[in-house]
Every structure is written in structure tokens, then in C-alpha cells.
Scaffold this motif. Sequence first.
Motif, PDB file in Angstrom:
ATOM      1  N   HIS A 175       0.569 -23.998 -17.814  1.00 14.96           N
ATOM      2  CA  HIS A 175       0.093 -23.172 -18.338  1.00 14.96           C
ATOM      3  C   HIS A 175      -0.249 -23.735 -19.429  1.00 14.96           C
ATOM      4  O   HIS A 175      -1.192 -22.890 -19.768  1.00 14.96           O
ATOM      5  CB  HIS A 175       1.044 -22.045 -18.130  1.00 14.96           C
ATOM      6  N   ALA A 218      -3.921 -24.839 -19.545  1.00 17.94           N
ATOM      7  CA  ALA A 218      -5.301 -23.663 -19.115  1.00 17.94           C
ATOM      8  C   ALA A 218      -5.322 -23.352 -20.139  1.00 17.94           C
ATOM      9  O   ALA A 218      -6.791 -22.835 -20.370  1.00 17.94           O
ATOM     10  CB  ALA A 218      -4.199 -23.152 -17.935  1.00 17.94           C
ATOM     11  N   ALA A 219      -3.897 -23.147 -21.108  1.00 14.72           N
ATOM     12  CA  ALA A 219      -4.661 -22.305 -22.521  1.00 14.72           C
ATOM     13  C   ALA A 219      -5.238 -23.302 -23.197  1.00 14.72           C
ATOM     14  O   ALA A 219      -6.099 -22.480 -24.044  1.00 14.72           O
ATOM     15  CB  ALA A 219      -3.186 -21.339 -22.507  1.00 14.72           C
ATOM     16  N   LEU A 240      -7.612 -25.502 -22.560  1.00 19.48           N
ATOM     17  CA  LEU A 240      -8.543 -26.210 -22.498  1.00 19.48           C
ATOM     18  C   LEU A 240      -9.341 -24.871 -22.247  1.00 19.48           C
ATOM     19  O   LEU A 240     -10.655 -24.308 -22.428  1.00 19.48           O
ATOM     20  CB  LEU A 240      -8.506 -26.503 -20.807  1.00 19.48           C
ATOM     21  N   GLU A 241      -8.771 -23.827 -22.383  1.00 20.60           N
ATOM     22  CA  GLU A 241      -9.798 -22.248 -21.867  1.00 20.60           C
ATOM     23  C   GLU A 241     -10.062 -21.840 -23.368  1.00 20.60           C
ATOM     24  O   GLU A 241     -11.152 -21.025 -23.895  1.00 20.60           O
ATOM     25  CB  GLU A 241      -9.133 -20.743 -21.401  1.00 20.60           C
ATOM     26  N   SER A 242      -9.541 -22.610 -24.515  1.00 23.66           N
ATOM     27  CA  SER A 242      -9.606 -21.663 -26.068  1.00 23.66           C
ATOM     28  C   SER A 242     -10.189 -23.287 -27.218  1.00 23.66           C
ATOM     29  O   SER A 242      -9.386 -23.318 -28.377  1.00 23.66           O
ATOM     30  CB  SER A 242      -7.560 -21.890 -26.157  1.00 23.66           C
TER      31      SER A 242
END
Length: 134
Positions: free
Chosen positions: A72, A75-76, A78-80
Motif C-alpha cells: 500500500h 502504491a501511494a 507511485l500514484e503521488s
Amino acid sequence: MAAMEPEDLFAPIDHDLRACELGPRLVVTAPPVGDPHQSRDLIVSGARLGTHEFEPELAEEPGAAVQSLAFHTQAAVLESLQVIEGGRAWPVCRGKHSHPMALTFDSEGAWPHWRCPLDPSYRWPVGEHPGATR
């Protein structure tokens, strides 16, 4: 065995973020009344990336808990990337590889590893990432 606190479970991920020159911080949030989960806001290099839920039952299997948190968190991050100062693929791979390392584990409950998606022999246990290598 005493129950592990969210910060204890997050410590290996904290190490790997810092090794890659990102500044992580967990901030306590108040869970809804009667909710057994413990919540922490994840802040990386000054950017709030969302809330991590810590489930007490996962703390009994630290490898599984760390694997879930690492998944998690990656993912956070890489998304930001656009809002993280100096944001780049995390965790960084070796040399000139621009991709992030992939999260893997050998068996259920085993301690998770980061590995290069191009060279699976290049791997580091979560919590032991060496940082950017040339």
C-alpha cells in the motif's frame, strides 16, 4: 507476545523510504468509535498520501503485515510522484534502472522482499534496502 504497534510494523518500510531519500512520517488519526483498526496518515516528504489502516490481527504475522503495508505504501508513493518533492520510482532499483523494485514474498507469512523486475537475483528484504546504488 505483545501486540505490535503500527509504528513497529511500519519501521522496515520507514527504513526503505529513508534509504531512498524520502522522508516518511505516520500521524495518528482517530478511528471511528468501536473500530478495532488503528489508522495513521502517511506523509512522505511533506505530501499527505492517505491513510493506512492497521489491523490488529495482522500484527500476529509480521511478515504478512509488513507485506501489506509495503504494498500500500508503494502504491501511494507511485500514484503521488508529482506531489512528492524529488519524487521518483520507489523503491529505487540499482544502477540506471528507472523502474521501481517489485514486492515479492516466497511463501505465505514469509518476510517480503524487493526485487528487480529484470533481474530477480537482485533483491533486498523489506527493511534492508541499500538506497540508490550507482
